[in-house]
Design a protein around this motif. Structure first.
Motif, PDB file in Angstrom:
ATOM      1  N   ARG A   1     -23.649  -0.095   0.392  1.00  0.00           N
ATOM      2  CA  ARG A   1     -24.603  -0.993  -0.235  1.00  0.00           C
ATOM      3  C   ARG A   1     -25.439  -0.255  -1.280  1.00  0.00           C
ATOM      4  O   ARG A   1     -25.476   0.978  -1.306  1.00  0.00           O
ATOM      5  CB  ARG A   1     -25.531  -1.610   0.822  1.00  0.00           C
ATOM      6  CG  ARG A   1     -24.799  -2.386   1.883  1.00  0.00           C
ATOM      7  CD  ARG A   1     -25.690  -3.273   2.725  1.00  0.00           C
ATOM      8  NE  ARG A   1     -26.990  -2.713   3.080  1.00  0.00           N
ATOM      9  CZ  ARG A   1     -27.811  -3.256   3.980  1.00  0.00           C
ATOM     10  NH1 ARG A   1     -27.441  -4.363   4.612  1.00  0.00           N
ATOM     11  NH2 ARG A   1     -28.987  -2.710   4.266  1.00  0.00           N
ATOM     12  N   GLU A   2     -26.128  -1.024  -2.112  1.00  0.00           N
ATOM     13  CA  GLU A   2     -26.966  -0.425  -3.145  1.00  0.00           C
ATOM     14  C   GLU A   2     -28.102   0.402  -2.559  1.00  0.00           C
ATOM     15  O   GLU A   2     -28.579   1.342  -3.187  1.00  0.00           O
ATOM     16  CB  GLU A   2     -27.535  -1.521  -4.061  1.00  0.00           C
ATOM     17  CG  GLU A   2     -26.479  -2.188  -4.934  1.00  0.00           C
ATOM     18  CD  GLU A   2     -27.094  -3.200  -5.881  1.00  0.00           C
ATOM     19  OE1 GLU A   2     -28.340  -3.368  -5.841  1.00  0.00           O
ATOM     20  OE2 GLU A   2     -26.339  -3.816  -6.659  1.00  0.00           O
ATOM     21  N   ASP A   3     -28.532   0.052  -1.325  1.00  0.00           N
ATOM     22  CA  ASP A   3     -29.616   0.819  -0.707  1.00  0.00           C
ATOM     23  C   ASP A   3     -29.115   2.101  -0.027  1.00  0.00           C
ATOM     24  O   ASP A   3     -29.893   2.821   0.591  1.00  0.00           O
ATOM     25  CB  ASP A   3     -30.383  -0.034   0.299  1.00  0.00           C
ATOM     26  CG  ASP A   3     -29.497  -0.580   1.423  1.00  0.00           C
ATOM     27  OD1 ASP A   3     -28.324  -0.167   1.517  1.00  0.00           O
ATOM     28  OD2 ASP A   3     -29.989  -1.422   2.199  1.00  0.00           O
ATOM     29  N   GLY A   4     -27.817   2.377  -0.150  1.00  0.00           N
ATOM     30  CA  GLY A   4     -27.264   3.621   0.388  1.00  0.00           C
ATOM     31  C   GLY A   4     -26.592   3.483   1.736  1.00  0.00           C
ATOM     32  O   GLY A   4     -25.821   4.373   2.135  1.00  0.00           O
ATOM     33  N   TYR A   5     -26.855   2.400   2.468  1.00  0.00           N
ATOM     34  CA  TYR A   5     -26.236   2.219   3.777  1.00  0.00           C
ATOM     35  C   TYR A   5     -24.731   1.992   3.635  1.00  0.00           C
ATOM     36  O   TYR A   5     -24.289   1.225   2.767  1.00  0.00           O
ATOM     37  CB  TYR A   5     -26.853   1.029   4.513  1.00  0.00           C
ATOM     38  CG  TYR A   5     -28.206   1.320   5.115  1.00  0.00           C
ATOM     39  CD1 TYR A   5     -28.326   1.948   6.345  1.00  0.00           C
ATOM     40  CD2 TYR A   5     -29.369   0.956   4.440  1.00  0.00           C
ATOM     41  CE1 TYR A   5     -29.569   2.210   6.899  1.00  0.00           C
ATOM     42  CE2 TYR A   5     -30.618   1.208   4.979  1.00  0.00           C
ATOM     43  CZ  TYR A   5     -30.709   1.841   6.205  1.00  0.00           C
ATOM     44  OH  TYR A   5     -31.949   2.094   6.747  1.00  0.00           O
TER      45      TYR A   5
END
Length: 272
Positions: A20-24
């Motif tokens: 995901r864009e948040d790094g997850y």
């Protein structure tokens, strides 16, 4: 005094399917639980405290850094917690997450409600560890579906080399990999499971081996044990497992490994 049990979490598969864009990272993983794990005791009192004992207590924080502490505090519970660390940490078998989940289960049984968003906020593995039974875990850990599997005789081996999760994910060659098949077939025996699992993966295994070559050594030794059906790494390492047709075979393999490598952590267990 209330007691809790935190079983080892074993990833039979771990497909990394995106980020995901948040790094997850997005995962598709078949998860089971062992009959070996950490033990916890909870005694209500005016203040929150945590004592960590056991074979693998060294290096485990006994303060607000520990997920057990965070779980109890989030529920507003106070008292003394004793955590007996049976499982090695930094081992890819969800020790800290399972400890947190065991805390939530134990305190929930005392009538304390668990907020719906709390388990995932404590860590991606906490929701599946809260259920503590065979399941398919997807998304970042929030999508969980129970799976019917036979009991799986297994041997868990850790070379006592902790492997940090961060460097393993950082070294991952691809973050866009195929998921497991849409449906998991009916698997009636350990041999059936092993046969199906051969076509699945742990996408973190190659990068974890790059971080610690000892994992490759463990996998090789497990694969050579008598009657081994399958050998694979769990989670982000360094614990590896092998499946066997019976507990007798798993115990024989434990004897073989322990005799050759007495410094390794080695446990025959049943996975469910």
């Amino acid at each position: 005094m209330v007691e809790g049990f935190a079983p080892a979490k074993i990833n039979l598969t771990l497909h990394v399917t995106g980020q995901r864009e948040d790094g997850y990272h997005l995962l598709d993983s078949l998860v089971v639980f062992a009959d070996v794990g950490d033990r916890l005791e909870f005694a209500p009192g005016p203040e929150l405290s945590l004592a960590v004992t056991g074979e693998h207590a060294e290096g485990v924080p006994a303060d607000s850094r520990n997920l057990v502490w965070k779980a109890a505090k989030a529920l507003g519970w106070t008292g003394q917690i004793r955590l007996n660390k049976v499982l090695p940490h930094g081992a890819g078998i969800g020790g800290g997450s399972s400890d947190a989940a065991a805390t939530l289960r134990a305190l929930s049984a005392q009538g304390i409600a668990i907020p719906a968003t709390l388990p995932l906020s404590l860590g991606a593995d906490v929701p599946v560890c809260l259920q503590a039974r065979a399941a398919r875990m997807r998304g970042i850990g929030e999508k969980i579906a129970p799976v019917a599997l036979p009991s799986l005789p297994a041997l868990l081996v850790n070379p006592r080399v902790p492997v940090p999760t961060g460097p393993v994910f950082k070294a991952l060659a691809s973050r866009e990999n195929p998921p497991m098949p849409g449906e998991i077939p009916e698997l009636e025996t350990p041999a059936d499971c092993a046969e199906w699992l051969r076509d699945q993966r742990n996408d973190l295994e190659p990068s974890a081996i790059g971080v610690s070559r000892e994992i490759e050594h463990v996998l090789g030794e497990l694969g050579r044990t008598t009657r081994a059906l399958l050998a694979r790494m769990s989670g982000s390492g360094s614990t590896c497992f092998a499946l066997y047709p019976s507990m007798k075979a798993a115990h024989l393999a434990a004897y073989e490994i322990a005799a050759a490598y007495p410094d390794w952590w080695c446990r025959a267990t049943q996975l469910n």
